[in-house]
Design a protein around this motif. Structure first.
Motif, mmCIF file in Angstrom:
data_model
loop_
_atom_site.group_PDB
_atom_site.id
_atom_site.type_symbol
_atom_site.label_atom_id
_atom_site.label_comp_id
_atom_site.label_asym_id
_atom_site.label_seq_id
_atom_site.Cartn_x
_atom_site.Cartn_y
_atom_site.Cartn_z
ATOM 1 N N VAL A 4 0.842 -1.196 0.000
ATOM 2 C CA VAL A 4 0.000 0.000 0.000
ATOM 3 C C VAL A 4 0.877 1.245 0.000
ATOM 4 O O VAL A 4 2.005 1.216 0.499
ATOM 5 N N PRO A 5 0.362 2.340 -0.555
ATOM 6 C CA PRO A 5 1.186 3.548 -0.634
ATOM 7 C C PRO A 5 1.257 4.325 0.679
ATOM 8 O O PRO A 5 0.294 4.371 1.440
ATOM 9 N N VAL A 6 2.421 4.904 0.915
ATOM 10 C CA VAL A 6 2.619 5.857 2.009
ATOM 11 C C VAL A 6 3.458 7.005 1.466
ATOM 12 O O VAL A 6 4.220 6.830 0.518
ATOM 13 N N THR A 7 3.294 8.174 2.057
ATOM 14 C CA THR A 7 4.035 9.338 1.569
ATOM 15 C C THR A 7 5.410 9.470 2.207
ATOM 16 O O THR A 7 6.325 9.996 1.595
ATOM 17 N N GLU A 8 5.567 8.977 3.434
ATOM 18 C CA GLU A 8 6.860 9.096 4.104
ATOM 19 C C GLU A 8 7.780 7.959 3.690
ATOM 20 O O GLU A 8 7.342 6.850 3.411
ATOM 21 N N GLY A 9 9.060 8.242 3.652
ATOM 22 C CA GLY A 9 10.051 7.238 3.303
ATOM 23 C C GLY A 9 10.460 6.421 4.516
ATOM 24 O O GLY A 9 10.230 6.828 5.659
ATOM 25 N N LYS A 10 11.094 5.305 4.277
ATOM 26 C CA LYS A 10 11.607 4.467 5.359
ATOM 27 C C LYS A 10 12.805 5.175 5.987
ATOM 28 O O LYS A 10 13.678 5.658 5.278
ATOM 29 N N SER A 11 12.860 5.207 7.316
ATOM 30 C CA SER A 11 13.946 5.947 7.951
ATOM 31 C C SER A 11 14.743 5.125 8.965
ATOM 32 O O SER A 11 15.846 5.523 9.328
ATOM 33 N N VAL A 12 14.207 4.027 9.456
ATOM 34 C CA VAL A 12 14.913 3.206 10.447
ATOM 35 C C VAL A 12 14.741 1.736 10.106
ATOM 36 O O VAL A 12 13.953 1.368 9.243
ATOM 37 N N LYS A 13 15.467 0.898 10.843
ATOM 38 C CA LYS A 13 15.355 -0.555 10.688
ATOM 39 C C LYS A 13 13.901 -0.985 10.892
ATOM 40 O O LYS A 13 13.208 -0.489 11.770
ATOM 41 N N ASN A 14 13.458 -1.944 10.064
ATOM 42 C CA ASN A 14 12.099 -2.474 10.214
ATOM 43 C C ASN A 14 11.930 -3.129 11.577
ATOM 44 O O ASN A 14 12.844 -3.780 12.072
ATOM 45 N N ARG A 15 10.751 -2.988 12.155
ATOM 46 C CA ARG A 15 10.462 -3.644 13.429
ATOM 47 C C ARG A 15 9.946 -5.060 13.206
ATOM 48 O O ARG A 15 9.875 -5.843 14.131
ATOM 49 N N LEU A 16 9.569 -5.352 11.996
ATOM 50 C CA LEU A 16 9.127 -6.690 11.605
ATOM 51 C C LEU A 16 9.789 -6.997 10.276
ATOM 52 O O LEU A 16 9.818 -6.137 9.393
ATOM 53 N N HIS A 17 10.328 -8.190 10.137
ATOM 54 C CA HIS A 17 10.924 -8.555 8.857
ATOM 55 C C HIS A 17 10.654 -10.024 8.566
ATOM 56 O O HIS A 17 10.274 -10.783 9.453
ATOM 57 N N LEU A 18 10.849 -10.404 7.339
ATOM 58 C CA LEU A 18 10.605 -11.774 6.904
ATOM 59 C C LEU A 18 11.916 -12.548 6.853
ATOM 60 O O LEU A 18 12.954 -11.998 6.498
ATOM 61 N N ASP A 19 11.854 -13.822 7.215
ATOM 62 C CA ASP A 19 12.987 -14.739 7.102
ATOM 63 C C ASP A 19 12.625 -15.808 6.087
ATOM 64 O O ASP A 19 11.506 -16.324 6.096
ATOM 65 N N PHE A 20 13.586 -16.183 5.251
ATOM 66 C CA PHE A 20 13.379 -17.215 4.246
ATOM 67 C C PHE A 20 14.473 -18.264 4.382
ATOM 68 O O PHE A 20 15.629 -17.932 4.625
ATOM 69 N N ARG A 21 14.094 -19.543 4.216
ATOM 70 C CA ARG A 21 15.070 -20.626 4.302
ATOM 71 C C ARG A 21 15.105 -21.358 2.957
ATOM 72 O O ARG A 21 14.285 -22.216 2.686
#
Length: 118
Positions: free
Chosen positions: A53-70
């Motif tokens: 989904v769209p947001v106007t602000e850019g990413k500025s810090v490390k994600n608080r949730l991330h995906l792991d793949f094996r």
């Protein structure tokens, strides 16, 4: 009361471009393609997808949730993802058995190594 996880919402400057990147990275199908919502899933009728989904602000810090793949082959998968446009990311993880990457908008995710036998 049952609670079923359906999808992860990903804020994005360009939902279509980022959704297309993740669809290519994961080999998933597009189930909804619009400028304000771009949804991908493992299969057309299978949930647990990603909705961009769209947001106007850019990413500025490390994600608080991330995906792991094996993957079956970590080295080959990291090379493939880098060739698609991912980049190495340093979030303070130090030397680990996993590789931390970021997608084209900077969202971190990890590519794990082989599963250890119990």
């Amino acid at each position: 009361m049952a609670l079923e996880w359906e999808q992860v919402i990903v804020d994005s400057a360009d939902p279509v471009a980022l959704g297309r990147w993740w669809a290519a990275a994961l080999g998933w199908v597009v189930v909804h393609d619009a400028a304000d919502e771009y949804e991908i899933r493992p299969e057309q009728d299978r949930t647990r997808g990603l909705l961009f989904v769209p947001v106007t602000e850019g990413k500025s810090v490390k994600n608080r949730l991330h995906l792991d793949f094996r993957p079956d082959d970590q080295r080959a998968e990291v090379a493939r993802l880098l060739s698609l446009g991912a980049r190495h990311a340093d979030v303070g993880q130090g030397e680990q058995s996993w590789v931390t990457l970021a997608d084209p908008e900077g969202n971190e995710f990890c590519v794990l190594g082989a599963r250890q036998s119990p």
